[in-house]
Every structure is written in C-alpha cells, then in structure tokens.
Design a protein around this motif. Structure first.
Motif: not given
Length: 308
Positions: A232-235, A240-241, A296-299, A304-306
């Motif tokens: 889902g995050n790749i989509i 977005e890009a 994806y790495q930027d996303l 991140l949840t600390p």
C-alpha cells in the motif's frame, strides 16, 4: 554447481541474536527458554494472527497501520486480543527498551487464541487468554540478494479467494504459502509466484509483486493477496510522485515481457527481480525500482513511531 536459492528473507548473521529476550505474555525470556504450551491454539491449529514490523532510528515503522491490520484480523476470527492497542504498543516498546534495541531490528508479533483444554478446533475449548509473543531480532537483508535480484518460479498452488480463506487475513495458517515456497525451492528459485483462481498473477508466497511496463507500475488487485502494508505504501509514494500505478489483472505474458519487476515486503522493502520462469527481466534494479526505493525509504523515515 549452481548457487543455492537465496530468498528475500535471507538475512545477515548477527551474533547479538543469540541472546535476545522474547516477550511471552509480557514476561521477558532468553530465546532458548521462550516457549509456549503444546496445547496452544497456534501450535495445534495455526489459530492466530501476526505482524512483522521494522525498527529504525529509534522508532517502529508504520506501527498504526500494522496494529490496525492485526486487530482487524483478530476481529475477523472472533478473537479478543485482551489488550488495547495502547497497552500492546507499550508491551512492544518495553521489550525493545529492555534490550536497547532501537535500530536494524525486525519484530514478529504473534497473537494466538490461547491454550486449549484438549486438542480441538472449537474456540469454546480455549481456557486461557490469548498468547502474545514478541520476537525482536537484529536483521538486515543480504546485500548480494538485493544487488543480484530474485529468481521467481510460477507455482501451481493458487491463491484462494474470500469464498475459501480470505487472503486479507494475516493468519498463522500459511500452508498454501509454504507449499508454494517448497515448490519454488525445488525448482531452484528464490520465491514462488502465485496465480489467482483464473490464472492471473496474484502475489508471491511471502511478498507482493510489481511489474513496470512503458513507464507504468502495475500490481494485482487486492482480491487474492494480503493487504500488504508495504504494498500500500509503494502505491502511495507512486501516486504522490506522479508515477502512474495501476491495480489491475495481468498475466504471465505481461510479466515475461516487463521492463522491470520487483517484490515488496516489510523486511527488505523493495527487492528487484532478475528472472521469472527462466525469462530474464530486461532491467534488474532499473530506474523505476531505484526511484521507488528512494521514495519509500523517505516515507519510512517519516512514519516512525518513537520508542518510549
């Protein structure tokens, strides 16, 4: 002699894993002493749900999305996890903090229905609260696998639809995926490519599958595959890009002649594919895969949840 298959879940050996502590129902135990009952629902029947999570730079990636899927799966099988999302999150954080594990960690979070009074599938025979196990390990993908790319083999084991076992359910019962993995192993491939009931490409045995054709990114509709968080995050990052991404049915014809192909998953992110059924993919780790990997790495960094 040909190289042994190296799947996307192969990892770099880390000696720290020999002494990690496992959380079993909230108690931290050395990995050699972390056990569950032979009467546990997960052992007897594969009755439970699970999530794989990544820890990076002091936080857990996409934690809310993973917990949402976990609790939806538990509700689907009519299982009360017995902890709120907040309490389960704190238990997860406590396990990590006790070992100062804050980067390069992969977590398997498992919840089964609990211990039964006798080996039988009926939930009414369960006599304890659910069993909750958290296994954190230091894991990094093998760089050579990412660089070389994966070989896939199309297996005869099909992905089932909602009328059989809904693939959206991330259950402990993974026998169809295991059988697909075995067939791919026997064929000398790294991962099994699985088709749906009509012979269209569905997904791989442990990852999601994408192809690139004429500047467009294609992946299968969600009907016959797990609702992957990474998928889902790749989509999302493609949209977005401004990259055209399509969830559509496609066949092996489209795969064999694709410009690029890659698989996705929580553990390794984006991994290129070099061949499918002996057909060489034109560009391994090509420009689209590289661009999507960066997006994806930027996303991930923003998600991140600390740990606290």
């Amino acid at each position: 002699m040909e190289d042994e298959p190296h799947g996307v879940h192969d990892f770099v050996y880390d000696p720290r894993n020999a002494n990690v502590l496992i959380s079993v129902n909230g108690e931290l135990k050395h990995r050699d002493e972390a056990t569950v009952s032979v009467f546990d629902s997960g052992y007897l029947l594969g009755d439970g749900v699970w999530e794989g999570l990544r820890v990076k730079n002091g936080g857990v990636a996409f934690l809310d999305e993973h917990l949402k899927r976990l609790y939806a799966g538990a509700k689907t099988i009519d299982m009360d996890i017995g902890l709120s999302k907040e309490d389960l999150t704190q238990r997860l954080f406590d396990c990590l903090k006790a070992q100062d594990m804050n980067d390069g960690v992969h977590i398997r979070l498992m919840v089964t229905r609990g211990i039964k009074k006798t080996p039988y599938q009926g939930p009414r025979f369960t006599i304890t609260k659910p069993t909750i196990v958290i296994i954190p390990e230091y894991k990094a993908p093998v760089p050579e696998v990412i660089e070389k790319g994966l070989s896939l083999f199309t297996v005869h084991i099909r992905r089932t639809g909602p009328a059989e076992q809904d693939q959206k359910l991330n259950s402990h019962s993974k026998l169809n995926c295991i059988l697909a993995c075995i067939q791919a192993d026997k064929a000398g491939a790294d991962e099994g490519l699985m088709l749906d009931a009509d012979g269209f490409v569905a997904t791989c045995n442990s990852t999601h599958f994408f192809i690139v054709r004429d500047g467009e990114v294609w992946t299968s509709p969600p009907d016959y595959c797990l609702g992957g968080i990474t998928r889902g995050n790749i989509i999302r990052v493609c949209e977005e890009a401004g990259i055209t991404v399509r969830e559509k049915r496609f066949s092996l014809f489209d795969v064999y002649s694709a410009d690029e192909a890659f698989v996705t998953g929580t553990f390794a992110g984006v991994t290129p594919v070099r061949e499918v059924d002996g057909r060489t993919i034109e560009h391994v780790g090509g420009p689209m895969a590289k661009r999507i990997t960066g997006l994806y790495q930027d996303l991930v960094a923003r998600s991140l949840t600390p740990i606290k």
